[in-house]
Design a protein around this motif. Structure first.
Motif, PDB file in Angstrom:
ATOM      1  N   LYS A  38     -29.404  -4.300 -12.740  1.00 47.33           N
ATOM      2  CA  LYS A  38     -30.802  -4.548 -12.366  1.00 47.33           C
ATOM      3  C   LYS A  38     -31.750  -4.248 -13.524  1.00 47.33           C
ATOM      4  O   LYS A  38     -31.489  -3.348 -14.322  1.00 47.33           O
ATOM      5  N   PHE A  39     -32.873  -4.954 -13.526  1.00 45.57           N
ATOM      6  CA  PHE A  39     -33.940  -4.614 -14.469  1.00 45.57           C
ATOM      7  C   PHE A  39     -34.745  -3.455 -13.875  1.00 45.57           C
ATOM      8  O   PHE A  39     -35.322  -3.596 -12.800  1.00 45.57           O
ATOM      9  N   GLY A  40     -34.759  -2.343 -14.603  1.00 44.94           N
ATOM     10  CA  GLY A  40     -35.556  -1.211 -14.134  1.00 44.94           C
ATOM     11  C   GLY A  40     -36.690  -0.886 -15.088  1.00 44.94           C
ATOM     12  O   GLY A  40     -37.819  -0.635 -14.674  1.00 44.94           O
ATOM     13  N   CYS A  41     -36.370  -0.874 -16.385  1.00 39.99           N
ATOM     14  CA  CYS A  41     -37.415  -0.489 -17.342  1.00 39.99           C
ATOM     15  C   CYS A  41     -37.390  -1.290 -18.626  1.00 39.99           C
ATOM     16  O   CYS A  41     -38.402  -1.393 -19.305  1.00 39.99           O
ATOM     17  N   GLN A  45     -34.253   3.675 -20.302  1.00 46.63           N
ATOM     18  CA  GLN A  45     -34.659   4.991 -19.792  1.00 46.63           C
ATOM     19  C   GLN A  45     -34.115   5.313 -18.404  1.00 46.63           C
ATOM     20  O   GLN A  45     -34.082   6.471 -18.019  1.00 46.63           O
ATOM     21  N   CYS A  46     -33.756   4.288 -17.626  1.00 47.85           N
ATOM     22  CA  CYS A  46     -33.463   4.572 -16.207  1.00 47.85           C
ATOM     23  C   CYS A  46     -32.019   4.332 -15.799  1.00 47.85           C
ATOM     24  O   CYS A  46     -31.542   4.936 -14.854  1.00 47.85           O
ATOM     25  N   ALA A  48     -30.601   1.526 -14.536  1.00 47.87           N
ATOM     26  CA  ALA A  48     -30.341   0.550 -13.465  1.00 47.87           C
ATOM     27  C   ALA A  48     -29.541  -0.661 -13.962  1.00 47.87           C
ATOM     28  O   ALA A  48     -28.887  -1.335 -13.180  1.00 47.87           O
ATOM     29  N   TYR A 102     -31.389   0.395  -5.474  1.00 43.74           N
ATOM     30  CA  TYR A 102     -31.705  -0.311  -6.715  1.00 43.74           C
ATOM     31  C   TYR A 102     -31.049   0.379  -7.915  1.00 43.74           C
ATOM     32  O   TYR A 102     -30.703  -0.261  -8.890  1.00 43.74           O
ATOM     33  N   CYS A 103     -30.871   1.695  -7.834  1.00 42.89           N
ATOM     34  CA  CYS A 103     -30.241   2.432  -8.935  1.00 42.89           C
ATOM     35  C   CYS A 103     -28.730   2.460  -8.814  1.00 42.89           C
ATOM     36  O   CYS A 103     -28.039   2.914  -9.718  1.00 42.89           O
ATOM     37  N   THR A 104     -28.200   2.030  -7.647  1.00 40.76           N
ATOM     38  CA  THR A 104     -26.785   2.250  -7.335  1.00 40.76           C
ATOM     39  C   THR A 104     -25.861   1.647  -8.389  1.00 40.76           C
ATOM     40  O   THR A 104     -24.854   2.246  -8.763  1.00 40.76           O
ATOM     41  N   MET A 107     -25.552   4.039 -11.104  1.00 36.23           N
ATOM     42  CA  MET A 107     -24.843   5.253 -10.701  1.00 36.23           C
ATOM     43  C   MET A 107     -23.335   5.016 -10.686  1.00 36.23           C
ATOM     44  O   MET A 107     -22.553   5.818 -11.181  1.00 36.23           O
ATOM     45  N   ASN A 133     -29.489   8.714 -15.663  1.00 39.64           N
ATOM     46  CA  ASN A 133     -29.706   7.710 -14.616  1.00 39.64           C
ATOM     47  C   ASN A 133     -30.716   8.229 -13.605  1.00 39.64           C
ATOM     48  O   ASN A 133     -30.524   9.296 -13.023  1.00 39.64           O
ATOM     49  N   LEU A 134     -31.749   7.460 -13.370  1.00 36.22           N
ATOM     50  CA  LEU A 134     -32.807   7.899 -12.465  1.00 36.22           C
ATOM     51  C   LEU A 134     -32.618   7.308 -11.072  1.00 36.22           C
ATOM     52  O   LEU A 134     -32.232   6.150 -10.917  1.00 36.22           O
TER      53      LEU A 134
END
Lengths: 153, 741
Positions: A38-41, A45-46, A48, A102-104, A107, A133-134
């Motif tokens: 996924k696009f997170g940042c 930094q995150c 995803a 969304y972060c899964t 993770m 990972n946020l």
């Protein structure tokens, strides 16, 4: 347009891109239709967008497509399916370790990378392993339980 | 209705509208629901929330679809509401499909917020199901030739309670409408007989989310779709002076869209749009209309007042105060905070001559439809908003604004357009949770009882009308200039016995940034102040924090949660601060806090153990215990997930989060400048659910967030003797306080 060939989830693929600097994330999502990452940042930094490059976690949002040529890329889809999840995915499902989810992707992929290097990490090692990972929903405790479930197996 | 009718079932199947795809891939719920329920046929179905058929549709194969304006957003609503309906109808949950937040298909019984998903959404659907149950039993009575009173619904069929052959619900009504008003008096199943409600059923979306198969809005596309990105000005009020399109000539197939100060790029390729937005040279005017974000307390105190409101007025605190044995006062301050969604907001808009469709992760599809319709001059009946899961939003993040971006661009270029915000857009431009300032004063008697209590708060006033959309402002479209951050003045009074009590709000005309509801609006800061101050009083009276609270409460449910949370953490009764906190540089302490959410809903008590590093000021939360009473528990595992999330997210807000801005713009625009909680900080969390099956169910998306910051501050005080009254408790601030002490 230049072509880039690499292994994707065990298959050989060739994609073209008008920009060799195009991040792998966009190639995976838009050219190859894999939406796990996924696009997170866009800033690494995150987490995803995490995928495995030759078995190690990388941030696909800042990995240029030209850099993966002739390498092996694994995405969340390459691990398993709802019917046949891989042990990490199965543990996340068993622990219901997602809210928005969304972060899964990040993770699970960061865990895969961690376990590739350290098959039986301690809880502290897992916390450090996932430190980059946020998660915004606050699912941390469940994610840790899921990872420990696999780490202890 | 031209547009809506023109979306055929095939279109929807090809486009993979969220409701279809998510169910097709929902693991245990893998059913070709769209083919069975016939989505196109559903268009035109009843939408009136007074009608059973608006909420429930029975299919001839024995399956059923629930339609609701309440959406899941990762909360577990889509399993919990199924459980509530399944229980009343004796229907296996696997046979129930769930359609959320589609203005063409779902009745409008409110957006998703304020923890209303279960107590309003779920309860209304349960009542519709109970009404349907009565009707189905009547139909079965005719079919089986036995009185309805001798029949029951179980496992998807009506059958004699005493045993014997039954008839399937699909055979009774499948494919036809009940044409019944929801009967408020329709009897509900006896909680003692519950077979599905109260069970920790797994959420149908989790397997897809863990394997990359769940289709998020961000993953969705429609035929012919372009990717858009908006170029925001470097200052909130800046005007666009010039654009040099030659600066992006090297990027293929990009089109620049400029409407007033609205500047965007669109391209068939998403990366092209991203690069073009980044590289397009534009000149903007200077603008420095913001105050700086430092010294928020002074700014709030000096801000213009719209009106004063006395919320609670009991006895005469001013008269009682001088007779107190001891008087205390303190000021608490909470900063602007961002929703900080992990995935930036996204929308797809398809504007055509005869109407428009918008796919959005908004928590309120109907509300969004009316805002967009009015702002862009589209008749409401020609605008369809379809919900799809996005990243967690925790209120209104950038989702409405990105929908306006997509709609404006689609309208301009005549193609479907997907816009996903970049990280700096989300952090910089999402409407924010409000800053809050509270002055508290109390007088206590010789035994430490509260004689008088006074709360004065400075809060941004609610201004009627909807929040201005960023795109409409930039494009020069006239729109309402409402301001609303939710019910932010609740829980500012202590729940403890106090004969003289006064709560006053100084409603501020405006604050520097746009506002919206952010999880547990206002209550987290108010409870932070009230419950911290309660500890200050207890400490001044030399009384144990738990004993002090127990003495001031009489409601048994309140006492139950407090005692339970304390028991779970192994509470040792003694006044704070901890006389034996020191071990090298590590200072250890424990604290607790209690809330009755909105003074009318959930009872929550929370205790924490923390360690503070004296050298660095770093706070480490080691253990959290929470006792939670929300009446009837529908799905204990989903409920725990929400409570755990509330705790971790609010710890993040209390420890780390503050929106920063300079004179021109928000400057905390990524995860480095707006840090949130990370895994090494994750404490051990233990949750006890106090179930009351005979009571109505309350929502749980917010309540357990409310006491977090107070419990944390109280534990830090116990460890250090230092009282933190300004959020966030970043290491530098804690260290400075420790040095001063």
């Amino acid at each position: 347009m230049a072509n880039y060939s690499f292994q994707l989830n065990g298959r050989a693929v060739t994609v073209d891109s008008w920009d060799p600097a195009q991040p792998l994330l966009y190639v995976l999502r838009n050219t190859l239709g894999l939406h796990g990452p996924k696009f997170g940042c866009g800033l690494a930094q995150c987490g995803a967008c995490t995928v495995l490059l030759d078995g190690k976690a990388v941030r696909s949002c800042v990995t240029p497509v030209r850099q993966v040529a002739r390498h092996a890329v694994t995405t969340l889809e390459g691990l398993g399916t709802p019917e046949k999840p891989d042990p990490i995915q199965a543990a996340f499902i068993a622990e219901q370790a997602a809210q928005c989810g969304y972060c899964t992707n990040g993770m699970v992929m960061a865990t895969k990378s961690l376990l590739n290097q350290t098959p039986h990490p301690t809880l502290d090692q897992v916390k450090q392993g996932l430190a980059g990972n946020l998660c915004r929903c606050g699912t941390h405790t469940r994610i840790l339980s899921a990872v420990m479930r696999v780490a202890k197996a | 209705m031209a547009t809506i009718a023109s979306i055929s079932r095939r279109d929807l199947l090809q486009k993979g509208s969220g409701l279809i795809v998510s169910f097709a891939l929902g693991g245990a719920f893998a059913r070709p629901v769209a083919a069975q329920t016939g989505v196109a046929a559903d268009v035109g179905k009843p939408l009136d929330p007074r009608q059973v058929d608006s909420f429930l549709m029975f299919h001839s194969d024995g399956s059923m679809t629930i339609y609701t304006s309440k959406v899941d957003v990762g909360t577990g609503l889509r399993i919990a509401v199924r459980q509530m309906a399944a229980e009343e109808l004796g229907m296996p949950v696997e046979r129930i499909a769930f359609v959320e937040g589609d203005t063409a298909l779902t009745p409008d019984h409110g957006g998703t917020g304020g923890s209303t998903g279960i107590p309003r959404g779920g309860v209304e659907i349960r009542q519709a199901a109970a009404t349907a149950r009565q009707a189905l039993l009547e139909l079965a009575s005719n079919r089986l030739g036995r009185p309805a009173s001798e029949l029951t619904l179980v496992n998807g069929e009506a059958r004699p309670t005493a045993g014997g052959p039954g008839v399937g619900i699909g055979a009774l009504i499948g494919g036809r409408r009940l044409s019944l008003a929801v009967d408020r008096q329709a009897p509900l199943r006896d909680p003692r007989s519950y077979a599905v409600v109260g069970k920790p059923l797994p959420r149908p979306d989790v397997p897809g989310k863990c394997t990359g198969q769940h289709v998020y809005l961000q993953d969705f596309s429609v035929a012919g779709m372009l990717h858009g990105r908006v170029i925001r000005p470097p200052a909130l009020g800046a005007s666009l002076q010039s654009v040099d399109e030659s600066s992006i000539r090297a990027i293929p197939d990009v089109r620049v869209v400029r409407i007033g100060n609205f500047l965007a790029v669109v391209a068939p390729d998403e990366w092209a749009a991203v690069r073009a937005a980044r590289e397009l040279k534009a000149t903007w005017s200077e603008w420095q209309g913001l105050p700086r974000s430092n010294d928020m307390e002074r700014q709030l105190r000096a801000a213009a007042i719209a009106r004063e409101e006395t919320l609670v007025d009991r006895g005469d605190p001013a008269r009682a105060m001088p007779s107190a044995a001891k008087q205390l006062s303190a000021t608490y301050c909470w900063p602007f905070q961002s929703h900080g969604s992990l995935g930036p907001s996204c929308a797809i808009a398809d504007v055509r001559a005869d109407g428009a469709t918008v796919w959005s992760a908004s928590q309120g599809s109907h509300g969004l439809r009316s805002v967009l319709a009015r702002t862009f001059g589209i008749p409401q009946e020609k605008l369809r908003v379809i919900y799809m899961d996005g990243a967690g939003s925790y209120g209104t993040n950038g989702t409405d604004d990105v929908a306006a971006d997509a709609l404006l661009i689609s309208k301009t270029v005549g193609r479907p357009v997907r816009v996903q915000w970049m990280r700096a857009d989300e952090h910089g431009w999402d409407p924010k949770g409000p800053p809050q300032l509270l002055d508290l004063r109390a007088g206590i008697d010789f035994e430490g009882r509260i004689l008088a209590w006074e709360t004065q708060m400075w809060l941004p006033v609610a201004v009627p009308g909807t929040r201005p959309l960023v795109a409409a402002d930039a494009a020069g479209i006239t729109q309402p200039r409402g301001q609303n951050a939710g019910q932010i003045s609740q829980n500012a009074d202590p729940p403890y016995a106090a004969a003289n009590l006064r709560v006053v709000t100084h409603w501020l005309k405006e604050v520097p940034l746009r506002l919206s509801n952010l999880r547990a609006p206002g209550k987290i800061a108010n409870v932070f102040a009230v419950e911290s101050f309660t500890d200050e009083i207890a400490s001044a009276a030399g009384v144990d924090a738990l004993a002090f609270r127990v003495r001031g409460l009489s409601d048994p449910r309140a006492l139950d949660v407090l005692k339970r949370a304390a028991e779970m953490i192994g509470w040792q009764a003694r006044p704070s601060p901890n006389p034996q906190s020191v071990e090298g540089n590590r200072l250890a302490g424990r604290g607790l806090a209690y809330v009755r959410y909105k003074q009318a809903e959930n009872y929550v008590a929370m205790a924490m153990e923390v360690a503070v590093d004296r050298a660095t000021g770093e706070v480490r939360v080691e253990r959290v215990t929470c006792a939670h009473d929300c009446g009837l528990v529908i799905n204990p595992d989903s409920l725990r997930n929400q409570i755990e999330g509330n705790i971790l997210q609010t710890l993040s807000r209390a420890l780390h989060e503050e929106v920063k801005f300079d004179r021109s713009q928000v400057t905390s625009v990524d995860w480095a400048s707006y840090p949130i909680l990370r895994f090494p900080e994750a404490p051990k969390v233990e949750v006890a659910l106090l179930d009351h099956p005979s009571l109505p169910p309350l929502g749980a998306g917010e309540a357990s967030a409310a006491p977090v910051a107070a419990a944390l501050a109280n534990a830090i005080f116990d460890a250090t003797g230092v009282r933190l009254r300004t959020v966030p408790f970043i290491a530098e601030r804690v260290k400075a306080m420790l040095t001063r002490a």
